[in-house]
Write an enzyme that holds these catalytic residues in place. Structure first.
Site, PDB file in Angstrom:
ATOM      1  N   CYS A 240      46.219  42.804  14.397  1.00 41.67           N
ATOM      2  CA  CYS A 240      47.827  42.467  14.456  1.00 41.67           C
ATOM      3  C   CYS A 240      47.662  41.147  13.630  1.00 41.67           C
ATOM      4  CB  CYS A 240      47.881  41.471  15.414  1.00 41.67           C
ATOM      5  SG  CYS A 240      49.422  40.534  15.423  1.00 41.67           S
TER       6      CYS A 240
ATOM      7  N   CYS B 179      49.158  37.958  13.765  1.00 42.67           N
ATOM      8  CA  CYS B 179      48.277  37.160  14.465  1.00 42.67           C
ATOM      9  C   CYS B 179      47.976  36.723  13.299  1.00 42.67           C
ATOM     10  CB  CYS B 179      47.350  37.746  15.176  1.00 42.67           C
ATOM     11  SG  CYS B 179      48.009  38.945  16.984  1.00 42.67           S
TER      12      CYS B 179
END
Length: 81
Positions: free
Chosen positions: A13, A16
């Protein structure tokens, strides 16, 4: 008072990773616990995580706030205050 933030994340991600870098520069009284959703699916299900990044704020193990997605540094500073 026991104050912590659960940071649900995943290695694949990109938002993230950006969120992690932003959080590093923000001083807070909350301890931040990083949880990889692929490695800890049970906890992700327990907290109803449907997307990453997700931040869940806990005070005395009770959820008080939640945000999903990348946020600005200014927003995160207010959110963690």
């Amino acid at each position: 008072m026991n104050k912590k933030v659960l940071r649900f994340t995943a290695s694949w991600c990109q938002p993230c990773k950006m969120l992690a870098r932003t959080l590093e520069g923000i001083p807070t009284d909350y301890s931040i616990e990083v949880i990889d959703i692929d490695e800890n699916q049970e906890l992700s299900i327990q907290y109803g995580v449907r997307g990453v990044p997700t931040l869940v704020m806990l005070e005395n193990d009770v959820e008080t706030k939640r945000i999903v997605g990348m946020q600005t540094e200014g927003f995160l500073k207010e959110w963690l205050a």
